[in-house]
Scaffold this active site. Sequence first.
Site, PDB file in Angstrom:
ATOM      1  N   TYR A 150       0.865  -1.181   0.000  1.00  0.00           N
ATOM      2  CA  TYR A 150       0.000   0.000   0.000  1.00  0.00           C
ATOM      3  C   TYR A 150       0.895   1.223   0.000  1.00  0.00           C
ATOM      4  O   TYR A 150       1.560   1.532   0.994  1.00  0.00           O
ATOM      5  CB  TYR A 150      -0.914  -0.030   1.225  1.00  0.00           C
ATOM      6  CG  TYR A 150      -1.990   1.038   1.267  1.00  0.00           C
ATOM      7  CD1 TYR A 150      -2.241   1.888   0.202  1.00  0.00           C
ATOM      8  CD2 TYR A 150      -2.764   1.184   2.408  1.00  0.00           C
ATOM      9  CE1 TYR A 150      -3.240   2.850   0.256  1.00  0.00           C
ATOM     10  CE2 TYR A 150      -3.781   2.139   2.481  1.00  0.00           C
ATOM     11  CZ  TYR A 150      -4.003   2.969   1.396  1.00  0.00           C
ATOM     12  OH  TYR A 150      -4.992   3.927   1.461  1.00  0.00           O
ATOM     13  N   LYS A 178      -1.436  -1.411  -4.006  1.00  0.00           N
ATOM     14  CA  LYS A 178      -2.561  -0.490  -3.886  1.00  0.00           C
ATOM     15  C   LYS A 178      -1.965   0.898  -4.018  1.00  0.00           C
ATOM     16  O   LYS A 178      -1.245   1.372  -3.141  1.00  0.00           O
ATOM     17  CB  LYS A 178      -3.288  -0.660  -2.551  1.00  0.00           C
ATOM     18  CG  LYS A 178      -4.458   0.317  -2.387  1.00  0.00           C
ATOM     19  CD  LYS A 178      -5.127   0.191  -1.027  1.00  0.00           C
ATOM     20  CE  LYS A 178      -6.227   1.245  -0.871  1.00  0.00           C
ATOM     21  NZ  LYS A 178      -6.844   1.208   0.483  1.00  0.00           N
TER      22      LYS A 178
END
Length: 331
Positions: A150, A178
């Site tokens: 992320y 992400k």
Amino acid sequence: MSEVCSSVTGMSVLPPAPFGRMITAMITPFLANGALDEAGAAQLAVRLVDAGNEALVINGTTGESPTTTDAEKARLLRVVVEAVAGRARVVAGVGTNDTAHTVELARAAEAAGAQGLLVVAPYYSKPPQAGLALHFTTVADATGLPLMIYDIPGRTGVPVATDTLMRLAEHPRIVAVKDAKDDLAASSWVMARTNLAYYSGTDALTLPLLSIGACGVVSVVSHVATPAIRAMIEAIGAGEVGRAIALHQGLLPAYEGIFRTQGVILAKAALRLAGLPAGPVRPPLVDATPAEVARLRVDLAEATLDVGGPRGTGARQAPAGLAVVAAGEVS
């Protein structure tokens, strides 16, 4: 990256998506007294899967992971894994700014039945790129689960650099990113040079990222708009660019509305409007004010949250309560 053929009718031009294309970063429902609402979490997870989600991220930032205990995180994962019963993947948010603690959470998530890990770059400490690489590889080595990085420097204070991502892509269990860096050029370079699957982590940039090689989205707005977002993904995958753009533009009021303040606050407000499990937020967050809820109702009423018509895309229908919110009929 493997070549894709756009000329075969019905074949998606999007790259492979190891966790599915439509993913919601699920809120964590709480009871009025602030305790974990396990029954509500199970109910909401089922609703989101029914709406068309192929995976759910549990215990992410949208799940208020900074203010849930390790024991609550493990219980929540078990509840959701049991509730979705194999109908969708369950990805556990386990990232912290302490590598050892992140490893503990990763192992606990694997034991609880998670099928993947979401690991945010360590926040506040601002480690150098070598420290980021060590953090992600140490966590990836700790379990047998596939891992999604992320990258959200606006929250963590440090981006995961292109060269670092290229090195991390060599790890067999680091399979996805992400992406909330909001740097399309940097993301393009990584997608061009690695096999990392890219997921949009900024709702409003989902279509632009898909257009340059992303495979899907990890969304907050999908709490109320999964059918429309999924239809947009399917449209661009089918080469229906005009339809994808129209859906993107129809979603803009919801994208703006949910993020007029911190996203968890208004995602929970939208679910409460729909009569779905949400409950309060935990401090230091604060619940939406009446004025914010009124503005949100207008935003959602102006947005395309569901899809239909003769050119149906195969998207599922929204849970009943969400259509009510979109129509502005909840008092």
